[in-house]
Scaffold this motif. Structure first.
Motif, PDB file in Angstrom:
ATOM      1  N   VAL A  37       0.875  -1.214   0.106  1.00 24.06           N
ATOM      2  CA  VAL A  37      -0.240   0.325   0.380  1.00 24.06           C
ATOM      3  C   VAL A  37       1.449   1.285   0.446  1.00 24.06           C
ATOM      4  N   LEU A  38       1.682   1.280   0.865  1.00 26.54           N
ATOM      5  CA  LEU A  38       2.564   2.446   0.981  1.00 26.54           C
ATOM      6  C   LEU A  38       3.521   2.587  -0.516  1.00 26.54           C
ATOM      7  N   GLU A  39       3.865   1.816  -1.011  1.00 28.18           N
ATOM      8  CA  GLU A  39       4.584   1.254  -2.295  1.00 28.18           C
ATOM      9  C   GLU A  39       3.519   1.911  -3.333  1.00 28.18           C
ATOM     10  N   HIS A  40       2.144   2.113  -3.056  1.00 33.12           N
ATOM     11  CA  HIS A  40       1.549   2.735  -4.284  1.00 33.12           C
ATOM     12  C   HIS A  40       1.017   4.179  -3.657  1.00 33.12           C
ATOM     13  N   LEU A  41       1.270   4.602  -2.501  1.00 29.71           N
ATOM     14  CA  LEU A  41       0.944   5.570  -2.138  1.00 29.71           C
ATOM     15  C   LEU A  41       2.095   6.912  -3.343  1.00 29.71           C
ATOM     16  N   LEU A  42       3.603   6.353  -2.621  1.00 28.60           N
ATOM     17  CA  LEU A  42       4.347   6.519  -3.344  1.00 28.60           C
ATOM     18  C   LEU A  42       4.584   6.940  -4.920  1.00 28.60           C
ATOM     19  N   ARG A  43       3.233   6.382  -5.402  1.00 30.58           N
ATOM     20  CA  ARG A  43       3.502   6.423  -6.970  1.00 30.58           C
ATOM     21  C   ARG A  43       2.798   7.928  -6.712  1.00 30.58           C
ATOM     22  N   ALA A  63      -3.918  13.506   5.858  1.00 29.17           N
ATOM     23  CA  ALA A  63      -3.741  12.838   7.607  1.00 29.17           C
ATOM     24  C   ALA A  63      -3.741  13.768   8.300  1.00 29.17           C
ATOM     25  N   THR A  64      -2.754  14.579   7.840  1.00 29.34           N
ATOM     26  CA  THR A  64      -2.222  15.248   9.484  1.00 29.34           C
ATOM     27  C   THR A  64      -3.084  16.225   9.545  1.00 29.34           C
ATOM     28  N   ARG A  65      -3.886  16.975   8.918  1.00 29.40           N
ATOM     29  CA  ARG A  65      -4.833  18.051   9.099  1.00 29.40           C
ATOM     30  C   ARG A  65      -6.057  16.716  10.192  1.00 29.40           C
ATOM     31  N   ALA A  66      -6.047  15.511   9.623  1.00 29.28           N
ATOM     32  CA  ALA A  66      -7.285  14.940  10.827  1.00 29.28           C
ATOM     33  C   ALA A  66      -6.179  14.433  12.022  1.00 29.28           C
ATOM     34  N   LEU A  67      -5.202  13.590  11.823  1.00 26.58           N
ATOM     35  CA  LEU A  67      -4.767  13.714  13.333  1.00 26.58           C
ATOM     36  C   LEU A  67      -4.863  14.203  14.296  1.00 26.58           C
ATOM     37  N   CYS A  78      -7.762   6.881   7.167  1.00 27.68           N
ATOM     38  CA  CYS A  78      -8.675   7.016   6.086  1.00 27.68           C
ATOM     39  C   CYS A  78      -8.350   8.241   5.065  1.00 27.68           C
ATOM     40  N   ALA A  79      -7.891   9.199   5.761  1.00 24.87           N
ATOM     41  CA  ALA A  79      -7.600  10.218   4.968  1.00 24.87           C
ATOM     42  C   ALA A  79      -6.015  10.146   4.176  1.00 24.87           C
ATOM     43  N   LEU A  80      -5.429   9.271   4.984  1.00 22.96           N
ATOM     44  CA  LEU A  80      -4.580   9.333   4.282  1.00 22.96           C
ATOM     45  C   LEU A  80      -4.062   8.107   2.687  1.00 22.96           C
ATOM     46  N   LEU A  81      -4.326   7.213   2.886  1.00 21.66           N
ATOM     47  CA  LEU A  81      -5.627   6.692   1.957  1.00 21.66           C
ATOM     48  C   LEU A  81      -7.083   6.885   0.693  1.00 21.66           C
ATOM     49  N   ILE A 100      -9.426  -0.829  -0.506  1.00 20.84           N
ATOM     50  CA  ILE A 100      -8.493  -0.747   0.420  1.00 20.84           C
ATOM     51  C   ILE A 100      -8.826  -0.984   1.580  1.00 20.84           C
ATOM     52  N   LEU A 101      -9.282  -0.471   2.313  1.00 22.45           N
ATOM     53  CA  LEU A 101      -9.803   0.013   3.770  1.00 22.45           C
ATOM     54  C   LEU A 101     -10.838  -1.072   3.804  1.00 22.45           C
TER      55      LEU A 101
END
Length: 190
Positions: A37-43, A63-67, A78-81, A100-101
């Motif tokens: 999943v992280l490899e795909h996010l990096l794309r 994701a940062t704002r949600a956190l 969820c925000a990250l992906l 995915i989730l």
């Protein structure tokens, strides 16, 4: 020596030993889901489509704002992906992220991710001659308010190149915990 493999050529010729071999492989493969999943996010790095930040930064920023707003770990993941499907399916990227989730998060969060693009449209659909209030058709859905909040407070504001965005490494432990949960509707592999 190659890994042990099932002996059948058709499912109706299989036996329990075959399925134990397959399940052992599946469990091992499943353990690597976070890395894939992280490899795909990096794309999404460098992929800005004219936006002020690339899609990768947008995901990290959401994701940062949600956190920072006090969201729980599942919501932060969820925000990250939420836009991870952009490069594979630009016309229905939300369905990819939701898929995915879905095994690992609350069904209301899955619904939120699946519908976030329509809800996000409140902020721009009118520029295309479309109804910006289309999300109101779902006003009675139990995930309506959370989806509005997700889009209005975190997603639509996360295109700021000067925002103090947390790095991916910060979110990895959360992602690992969420994606290592027993799936809600756990079924045997195959």
């Amino acid at each position: 020596m190659s890994p042990q493999q099932a002996k059948f050529t058709r499912f109706d010729e299989s036996d329990s030993n075959d399925w134990q071999i397959i399940d052992d492989h599946f469990q091992s493969y499943r353990n690597g889901v976070t890395d894939r999943v992280l490899e795909h996010l990096l794309r999404l790095k460098g992929d800005n489509h004219g936006y002020p930040v690339d899609r990768y930064t947008h995901c990290l920023q959401t994701a940062t704002r949600a956190l920072r707003d006090g969201a729980d770990e599942e919501m932060v993941v969820c925000a990250l992906l939420h836009d991870i499907g952009d490069d594979l399916a630009p016309d229905n990227h939300a369905d990819i992220a939701a898929g995915i989730l879905e095994p690992f998060v609350d069904p209301l969060n899955t619904w939120m991710i699946r519908h976030h693009e329509l809800f996000q449209g409140y902020h721009y659909r009118h520029f295309y001659g479309l109804d910006r209030h289309a999300r109101d058709d779902f006003r009675d859905h139990p995930a309506y308010e959370r989806t509005v909040y997700f889009c209005d407070q975190w997603d639509q504001v996360s295109f700021d190149p000067d925002y103090d965005t947390l790095p991916l490494e910060y979110f990895r432990p959360m992602l690992e915990r969420v994606l290592s949960r027993t799936p809600f509707a756990a079924e045997p592999s195959g």
